[in-house]
Design a protein around this motif. Structure first.
Motif, PDB file in Angstrom:
ATOM      1  N   TRP A 165       0.830  -1.204   0.000  1.00 30.58           N
ATOM      2  CA  TRP A 165       0.000   0.000   0.000  1.00 30.58           C
ATOM      3  C   TRP A 165       0.874   1.268   0.000  1.00 30.58           C
ATOM      4  O   TRP A 165       0.671   2.184   0.779  1.00 30.58           O
ATOM      5  CB  TRP A 165      -0.947   0.006   1.200  1.00 30.58           C
ATOM      6  CG  TRP A 165      -1.724  -1.259   1.329  1.00 30.58           C
ATOM      7  CD1 TRP A 165      -1.452  -2.306   2.173  1.00 30.58           C
ATOM      8  CD2 TRP A 165      -2.878  -1.662   0.574  1.00 30.58           C
ATOM      9  NE1 TRP A 165      -2.353  -3.314   1.996  1.00 30.58           N
ATOM     10  CE2 TRP A 165      -3.261  -2.950   1.032  1.00 30.58           C
ATOM     11  CE3 TRP A 165      -3.637  -1.049  -0.422  1.00 30.58           C
ATOM     12  CZ2 TRP A 165      -4.341  -3.640   0.506  1.00 30.58           C
ATOM     13  CZ3 TRP A 165      -4.727  -1.735  -0.942  1.00 30.58           C
ATOM     14  CH2 TRP A 165      -5.074  -3.006  -0.480  1.00 30.58           C
ATOM     15  N   ILE A 182      -2.690   4.420  -5.802  1.00 34.76           N
ATOM     16  CA  ILE A 182      -3.577   3.279  -5.613  1.00 34.76           C
ATOM     17  C   ILE A 182      -2.731   2.005  -5.629  1.00 34.76           C
ATOM     18  O   ILE A 182      -1.625   1.992  -6.172  1.00 34.76           O
ATOM     19  CB  ILE A 182      -4.684   3.197  -6.680  1.00 34.76           C
ATOM     20  CG1 ILE A 182      -4.064   3.138  -8.078  1.00 34.76           C
ATOM     21  CG2 ILE A 182      -5.636   4.348  -6.564  1.00 34.76           C
ATOM     22  CD1 ILE A 182      -5.083   2.990  -9.183  1.00 34.76           C
ATOM     23  N   ALA A 183      -3.220   0.960  -5.033  1.00 33.68           N
ATOM     24  CA  ALA A 183      -2.453  -0.282  -4.920  1.00 33.68           C
ATOM     25  C   ALA A 183      -2.259  -0.924  -6.294  1.00 33.68           C
ATOM     26  O   ALA A 183      -3.196  -0.997  -7.093  1.00 33.68           O
ATOM     27  CB  ALA A 183      -3.166  -1.242  -3.981  1.00 33.68           C
ATOM     28  N   ALA A 229      -4.688  -3.707  -7.183  1.00 27.36           N
ATOM     29  CA  ALA A 229      -6.018  -3.355  -7.702  1.00 27.36           C
ATOM     30  C   ALA A 229      -5.971  -3.137  -9.210  1.00 27.36           C
ATOM     31  O   ALA A 229      -6.905  -3.529  -9.934  1.00 27.36           O
ATOM     32  CB  ALA A 229      -6.533  -2.099  -7.002  1.00 27.36           C
ATOM     33  N   SER A 274      -8.817  -5.747   1.815  1.00 26.85           N
ATOM     34  CA  SER A 274      -8.190  -4.423   1.762  1.00 26.85           C
ATOM     35  C   SER A 274      -8.446  -3.618   3.032  1.00 26.85           C
ATOM     36  O   SER A 274      -7.610  -2.807   3.433  1.00 26.85           O
ATOM     37  CB  SER A 274      -8.708  -3.639   0.545  1.00 26.85           C
ATOM     38  OG  SER A 274      -8.345  -4.282  -0.653  1.00 26.85           O
ATOM     39  N   ARG A 300      -5.342   2.731   0.679  1.00 28.04           N
ATOM     40  CA  ARG A 300      -6.456   1.770   0.717  1.00 28.04           C
ATOM     41  C   ARG A 300      -7.762   2.446   0.305  1.00 28.04           C
ATOM     42  O   ARG A 300      -8.571   1.881  -0.437  1.00 28.04           O
ATOM     43  CB  ARG A 300      -6.584   1.170   2.115  1.00 28.04           C
ATOM     44  CG  ARG A 300      -5.437   0.239   2.513  1.00 28.04           C
ATOM     45  CD  ARG A 300      -5.547  -0.162   3.968  1.00 28.04           C
ATOM     46  NE  ARG A 300      -4.383  -0.874   4.448  1.00 28.04           N
ATOM     47  CZ  ARG A 300      -4.253  -2.200   4.501  1.00 28.04           C
ATOM     48  NH1 ARG A 300      -5.250  -2.956   4.088  1.00 28.04           N
ATOM     49  NH2 ARG A 300      -3.159  -2.766   4.960  1.00 28.04           N
ATOM     50  N   THR A 353      -7.718   3.109  -3.362  1.00 28.22           N
ATOM     51  CA  THR A 353      -7.856   1.854  -4.098  1.00 28.22           C
ATOM     52  C   THR A 353      -9.325   1.432  -4.215  1.00 28.22           C
ATOM     53  O   THR A 353      -9.791   1.078  -5.303  1.00 28.22           O
ATOM     54  CB  THR A 353      -7.050   0.748  -3.392  1.00 28.22           C
ATOM     55  OG1 THR A 353      -5.660   1.125  -3.379  1.00 28.22           O
ATOM     56  CG2 THR A 353      -7.210  -0.577  -4.109  1.00 28.22           C
ATOM     57  N   HIS A 411     -11.110   3.784  -6.528  1.00 27.91           N
ATOM     58  CA  HIS A 411     -10.735   3.491  -7.917  1.00 27.91           C
ATOM     59  C   HIS A 411     -11.469   2.249  -8.415  1.00 27.91           C
ATOM     60  O   HIS A 411     -11.964   2.223  -9.554  1.00 27.91           O
ATOM     61  CB  HIS A 411      -9.219   3.286  -7.987  1.00 27.91           C
ATOM     62  CG  HIS A 411      -8.724   2.952  -9.359  1.00 27.91           C
ATOM     63  ND1 HIS A 411      -8.654   3.867 -10.378  1.00 27.91           N
ATOM     64  CD2 HIS A 411      -8.274   1.759  -9.880  1.00 27.91           C
ATOM     65  CE1 HIS A 411      -8.179   3.290 -11.473  1.00 27.91           C
ATOM     66  NE2 HIS A 411      -7.948   2.011 -11.202  1.00 27.91           N
TER      67      HIS A 411
END
Length: 568
Positions: A153, A162-163, A166, A210, A270, A273, A276
């Protein structure tokens, strides 16, 4: 059949040859039509169902070939689908010939049809497609389990903070949908719900993992200390109890937030993510509609309902963002800034332990949030931090433990600090809207006037509200109202707490008279609290003595004796 077999061997030398059983199905279909047109009219002189018998025989011949073929099928391939589609078409044509030939028969051709056990080609295709869907869903689930364990993360992972997991998850979901609609099957619309169930389960698994371990509001808000009264000879409460409360709070939060993956920047990633994911899933729904319109078995009713196919996952994303916002806010206020809020604000002398260190800490954390969190989520997080900070400020005033006591003159300092805290979020018009800040601070603003009210006025209001709550019997013996945590200027427990934290003789006199045993007992036997909780007999005697309002000296002797017996 011999002629068809020779044509099958010849097709092997052709570019992009058709599967052998597809050619065989076409040749048998041609043979059946010729049989019906040329031979059956003549053979009918000796057999009334000549065409039916012929197609039933051809159906059985091809059925034997098809059975051998499907027994070796391991998965859904274009050749397999093509053979099964050809078999399905052949079967329908043969059955049609048999039905037409049996119109004038006594049983309507039922006997002949019974001799033609169905190939079930369409169901075989559907089962293979469902198996393909299950395989893809299982792969996605395994990938999530494997990769989320290593997700850090990191806000610097990409420009959108963002991760990376993902991004990869969405790519795989998109590729799975693309592969599904490229399957040469005639039933995309019918099987799409099965695929969506699998994708939704995987997505919800990712969403759940998450936010797992990030905590909730209850994780970080400290347990309210017992309702106590400060010593009449000192402004301070017992120092030993302060250390106990501090240890209790630290043990309560445990290891939550100690992992680097649960730091403030990581929590922001997180949130980004999940936001998104939500926006991309909405876009993916629109692409599915386009896929369906280009599919062989396009169904307008199914296509029009696709917009809700990711409804559960989108809702889970939205709920996850809200949970992370709240958890992040209360972690910042009650964990990351506990040293300047819970352990510092208004400890001892109110004038020398004011809001500024807490305010600076909040400002630093708000800068981190603003630099990482997506624009559409930022205000939600800041609003959650604002509410948490107001809750923290109010908790210090009404349940801040034995190290805090306020005089009537301290009310102006408290109100000034509250205004400073509000201004942090308004930020000269560049922050949150004034009406949003005012709404969030409604409860706090309603209680602050209690700290400006004279003690006699508070006592009178407390008596009146208690009698209204418990009836006329409360006039002679005031009951101790329970703590609900729903602070209000019209709630007896809230007013009682203001009185307990009021450091003047009038408050001491009233509390001593009304709750001599109940309020002082915890103060006086704090060193025995652990023993009381470990030994139920001591605790029961403790409570019974307090309820009976025994004289203080006698009560202490009884408690000491009970403790000695328990220790032995």
């Amino acid at each position: 059949m011999e002629k068809a077999d020779s044509s099958r061997r010849g097709s092997k030398n052709q570019p992009n040859p058709l599967p052998i059983l597809s050619i065989l199905a076409k040749d048998i279909n041609d043979l059946a039509k010729k049989e019906k047109e040329v031979f059956s009219p003549i053979l009918k002189r000796w057999h009334p169902l000549a065409a039916g018998v012929a197609v039933a025989t051809l159906h059985a011949c091809y059925g034997n070939e098809l059975k051998q073929f499907t027994s070796g099928v391991m998965g859904l391939t274009p050749d397999v689908v093509q053979v099964l589609k050809a078999a399905d078409k052949l079967e329908k044509d043969l059955v049609q010939i048999a039905v037409e030939d049996s119109v004038d028969s006594d049983d309507g051709g039922k006997a002949i049809i019974r001799e033609m056990p169905p190939y079930e080609a369409e169901s075989k295709v559907a089962n293979l497609a469902k198996e393909w869907i299950k395989t893809m869903a299982d792969r996605l689930k395994e990938w999530i389990d494997r990769n989320l364990q290593h997700e850090v993360w990191n806000p610097r992972e990409n420009k959108e903070s963002i991760a990376s997991s993902a991004v990869e998850l969405l790519r795989m979901a998109d590729e799975t949908l693309d592969a599904f609609f490229q399957l040469p099957i005639p039933m995309h619309s019918a099987l799409l719900p099965d695929l969506m169930i699998g994708l939704n389960r995987s997505l919800q698994q990712y969403i759940s993992k998450s936010k797992s371990g990030c905590g909730t509001r209850k994780t970080y808000v400290p347990t309210l200390p017992a309702l106590t009264r400060c010593s009449t000879s000192s402004k301070l409460w017992i120092k030993k109890e302060k250390s106990q409360n501090s240890q209790k709070r630290k043990s309560q939060i445990g290891t939550v937030g100690s992992d680097d993956s649960f730091g403030l920047p990581q929590l922001c990633v997180r949130m980004n993510t999940l936001y998104h994911l939500r926006t991309e899933l909405e876009s993916l729904e629109k692409r599915i509609v386009t896929y369906l319109r280009n599919a062989e078995s396009y169904n307008e009713a199914i296509a029009s309902g696709v917009e809700n196919k990711f409804e559960l996952s989108i809702a889970a994303c939205q709920e996850g963002v809200q949970q992370l916002c709240e958890a992040t806010a209360y972690k910042v206020v009650f964990h990351d800034l506990s040293n300047v809020l819970w352990d510092n604000l208004y400890i001892g002398d109110v004038a020398s332990s004011r809001i500024e260190p807490f305010q600076k800490g909040l400002d630093t954390n708000l800068d981190i949030i603003s630099s990482i969190v997506h624009d559409r989520v930022r205000n939600h997080v800041i609003t959650a931090v604002m509410k948490a900070s107001f809750d923290g400020f109010l908790l210090v005033l009404l349940a801040g433990g034995p190290s805090r006591a306020f005089t009537l003159e301290d009310c102006q300092i408290i109100e000034d600090d509250f205004v400073a805290l509000k201004d942090l979020y308004v930020c000269n018009g560049d922050g949150l809207p004034d009406e949003l800040v005012d709404k969030a601070s409604t409860q706090l603003r309603s209680i602050l006037p209690l700290f400006r009210t004279e003690t006699d006025g508070l006592v009178e209001r407390y008596r009146r509200l208690t009698i209204e709550s418990y009836g006329p019997s409360a006039k002679s013996k005031l009951p101790l109202p329970p703590t609900s945590g729903n602070w209000s200027p019209t709630e007896p427990n809230t007013i009682l707490r203001v009185l307990c934290y009021r450091n003047d003789k009038a408050a001491s006199k009233f509390l001593n008279k009304a709750y001599r045993a109940t309020l002082y007992i915890y103060f006086s036997v704090s060193k025995h609290i652990n023993i009381c909780t470990k030994f139920p007999g001591v605790l029961l005697e403790f409570l019974s003595l307090a309820a009976a309002r025994w004289e203080f000296d006698i009560m202490m002797k009884r408690i000491e004796a009970a403790v000695s017996r328990a220790m032995c």
